[in-house]
Design a protein around this motif. Structure first.
Motif, PDB file in Angstrom:
ATOM      1  N   UNK A  33      22.826 -80.210 -43.698  1.00  0.00           N
ATOM      2  CA  UNK A  33      22.133 -79.772 -42.492  1.00  0.00           C
ATOM      3  C   UNK A  33      21.480 -78.412 -42.651  1.00  0.00           C
ATOM      4  N   UNK A  34      22.071 -77.557 -43.478  1.00  0.00           N
ATOM      5  CA  UNK A  34      21.518 -76.212 -43.642  1.00  0.00           C
ATOM      6  C   UNK A  34      21.042 -75.926 -45.056  1.00  0.00           C
ATOM      7  N   UNK A  35      21.622 -76.603 -46.037  1.00  0.00           N
ATOM      8  CA  UNK A  35      21.217 -76.366 -47.431  1.00  0.00           C
ATOM      9  C   UNK A  35      21.780 -77.473 -48.314  1.00  0.00           C
ATOM     10  N   UNK A  36      21.211 -77.581 -49.496  1.00  0.00           N
ATOM     11  CA  UNK A  36      21.720 -78.512 -50.507  1.00  0.00           C
ATOM     12  C   UNK A  36      21.219 -78.027 -51.866  1.00  0.00           C
ATOM     13  N   UNK A  37      22.132 -77.867 -52.806  1.00  0.00           N
ATOM     14  CA  UNK A  37      21.755 -77.324 -54.111  1.00  0.00           C
ATOM     15  C   UNK A  37      21.041 -78.365 -54.957  1.00  0.00           C
ATOM     16  N   UNK A  38      19.967 -77.939 -55.583  1.00  0.00           N
ATOM     17  CA  UNK A  38      19.217 -78.766 -56.520  1.00  0.00           C
ATOM     18  C   UNK A  38      19.075 -77.997 -57.832  1.00  0.00           C
ATOM     19  N   UNK A  39      19.039 -78.695 -58.968  1.00  0.00           N
ATOM     20  CA  UNK A  39      18.921 -77.986 -60.248  1.00  0.00           C
ATOM     21  C   UNK A  39      17.560 -77.326 -60.437  1.00  0.00           C
ATOM     22  N   UNK A  40      16.544 -77.875 -59.819  1.00  0.00           N
ATOM     23  CA  UNK A  40      15.190 -77.341 -59.957  1.00  0.00           C
ATOM     24  C   UNK A  40      14.474 -77.455 -58.624  1.00  0.00           C
ATOM     25  N   UNK A  41      13.361 -76.741 -58.510  1.00  0.00           N
ATOM     26  CA  UNK A  41      12.502 -76.903 -57.343  1.00  0.00           C
ATOM     27  C   UNK A  41      11.939 -78.326 -57.331  1.00  0.00           C
ATOM     28  N   UNK A  42      11.506 -78.747 -56.179  1.00  0.00           N
ATOM     29  CA  UNK A  42      11.157 -80.154 -55.987  1.00  0.00           C
ATOM     30  C   UNK A  42       9.752 -80.297 -55.406  1.00  0.00           C
ATOM     31  N   UNK A  43       9.144 -81.464 -55.611  1.00  0.00           N
ATOM     32  CA  UNK A  43       7.767 -81.697 -55.152  1.00  0.00           C
ATOM     33  C   UNK A  43       7.675 -81.908 -53.650  1.00  0.00           C
ATOM     34  N   UNK A  44       8.655 -82.606 -53.083  1.00  0.00           N
ATOM     35  CA  UNK A  44       8.562 -82.951 -51.666  1.00  0.00           C
ATOM     36  C   UNK A  44       9.955 -83.117 -51.072  1.00  0.00           C
ATOM     37  N   UNK A  45      10.062 -82.815 -49.788  1.00  0.00           N
ATOM     38  CA  UNK A  45      11.302 -82.998 -49.023  1.00  0.00           C
ATOM     39  C   UNK A  45      10.930 -83.672 -47.712  1.00  0.00           C
ATOM     40  N   UNK A  46      11.719 -84.666 -47.328  1.00  0.00           N
ATOM     41  CA  UNK A  46      11.501 -85.319 -46.037  1.00  0.00           C
ATOM     42  C   UNK A  46      12.825 -85.392 -45.297  1.00  0.00           C
ATOM     43  N   UNK A  47      12.787 -85.020 -44.022  1.00  0.00           N
ATOM     44  CA  UNK A  47      13.972 -84.985 -43.190  1.00  0.00           C
ATOM     45  C   UNK A  47      13.891 -86.110 -42.166  1.00  0.00           C
ATOM     46  N   UNK A  48      14.861 -87.006 -42.181  1.00  0.00           N
ATOM     47  CA  UNK A  48      14.782 -88.193 -41.325  1.00  0.00           C
ATOM     48  C   UNK A  48      15.503 -88.028 -39.995  1.00  0.00           C
ATOM     49  N   UNK A  49      15.943 -86.807 -39.689  1.00  0.00           N
ATOM     50  CA  UNK A  49      16.472 -86.459 -38.370  1.00  0.00           C
ATOM     51  C   UNK A  49      15.888 -85.106 -37.987  1.00  0.00           C
ATOM     52  N   UNK A  50      15.955 -84.780 -36.708  1.00  0.00           N
ATOM     53  CA  UNK A  50      15.195 -83.645 -36.186  1.00  0.00           C
ATOM     54  C   UNK A  50      15.958 -82.323 -36.255  1.00  0.00           C
ATOM     55  N   UNK A  51      15.196 -81.246 -36.467  1.00  0.00           N
ATOM     56  CA  UNK A  51      15.684 -79.879 -36.418  1.00  0.00           C
ATOM     57  C   UNK A  51      15.008 -79.147 -35.265  1.00  0.00           C
ATOM     58  N   UNK A  52      15.694 -78.145 -34.728  1.00  0.00           N
ATOM     59  CA  UNK A  52      15.010 -77.234 -33.820  1.00  0.00           C
ATOM     60  C   UNK A  52      14.032 -76.386 -34.631  1.00  0.00           C
ATOM     61  N   UNK A  53      14.485 -75.926 -35.788  1.00  0.00           N
ATOM     62  CA  UNK A  53      13.612 -75.242 -36.737  1.00  0.00           C
ATOM     63  C   UNK A  53      14.102 -75.564 -38.148  1.00  0.00           C
ATOM     64  N   UNK A  54      13.194 -75.617 -39.094  1.00  0.00           N
ATOM     65  CA  UNK A  54      13.531 -76.002 -40.471  1.00  0.00           C
ATOM     66  C   UNK A  54      14.318 -74.884 -41.151  1.00  0.00           C
TER      67      UNK A  54
END
Length: 208
Positions: A126-147
């Motif tokens: 919900x607030x963060x998730x570790x990835x080994x590298x930067x990524x091309x795209x992110x899509x969120x399938x539920x709503x945030x008040x702010x990203x």
């Protein structure tokens, strides 16, 4: 579904329409609601969660404009259907689901469709998730008040993030592109309403 709902819903991207034609939506819902699989509605998938409607899925994918060499991160695996569509359009998908039960079901359904370019993970993103590298795209399938700012920094320069922000009944689909190391551009695409992200509580509002 594609001809009668998605295309008239302003989804005209040929690759998106082909992906939605190729992946059987009924294979990602329980058998008792399979007759409703192609209805333009958000269907229940268990654990109190729902899957996006076909028009929402098509418009999200069209806005992301995924390319076959790209890696995309999905927050909220859900039924696995939208994950399967992402896998048709991108080179690799990393999908995180809060509920282990839903992730396991999605894994079985993706295996049945012979989809192998997906990495499923379980946890609270919900607030963060570790990835080994930067990524091309992110899509969120539920709503945030702010990203969450964390996800903006996970993008490559030139990468983009699609999220639904706001509170019902006034939610907006935002496409955020990282244009340089310290600059992001946000475009409001259209309005919609989807359930909120679990554990992504709104910030406290102070009144004076």
């Amino acid at each position: 579904m594609v001809a009668q709902q998605v295309r008239p819903g302003d989804v005209l991207d040929a690759r998106v329409l082909a992906a939605m034609t190729a992946i059987p939506r009924e294979g990602f819902v329980d058998t008792d609601i399979a007759p409703l699989a192609y209805a333009d509605t958000q269907l229940p998938i268990g654990c109190g969660q729902t899957m996006l409607s076909p028009i929402q899925e098509g418009r999200f994918l069209q806005a992301l404009n995924l390319q076959s060499h790209e890696t995309v991160m999905e927050l909220g695996t859900g039924s696995g259907y939208f994950t399967a569509l992402l896998a048709q359009l991108a080179g690799r998908v990393v999908s995180v689901e809060f509920f282990a039960e839903l992730s396991e079901l999605a894994s079985q359904r993706l295996d049945q469709q012979g989809i192998e370019n997906v990495s499923l993970q379980v946890g609270d993103a919900s607030k963060s998730w570790s990835l080994p590298d930067r990524i091309d795209a992110i899509v969120m399938t539920a709503a945030y008040v702010s990203v969450p700012e964390h996800y903006l920094h996970q993008l490559k320069v030139g990468g983009r993030l699609l999220a639904v922000t706001g509170k019902a009944p006034a939610m907006s689909v935002q496409l955020i592109q990282r244009v340089s190391e310290w600059d992001w551009q946000t475009e409001s695409l259209f309005e919609t309403v989807i359930p909120a992200v679990i554990n992504a509580e709104p910030k406290t509002e102070f009144k004076f």
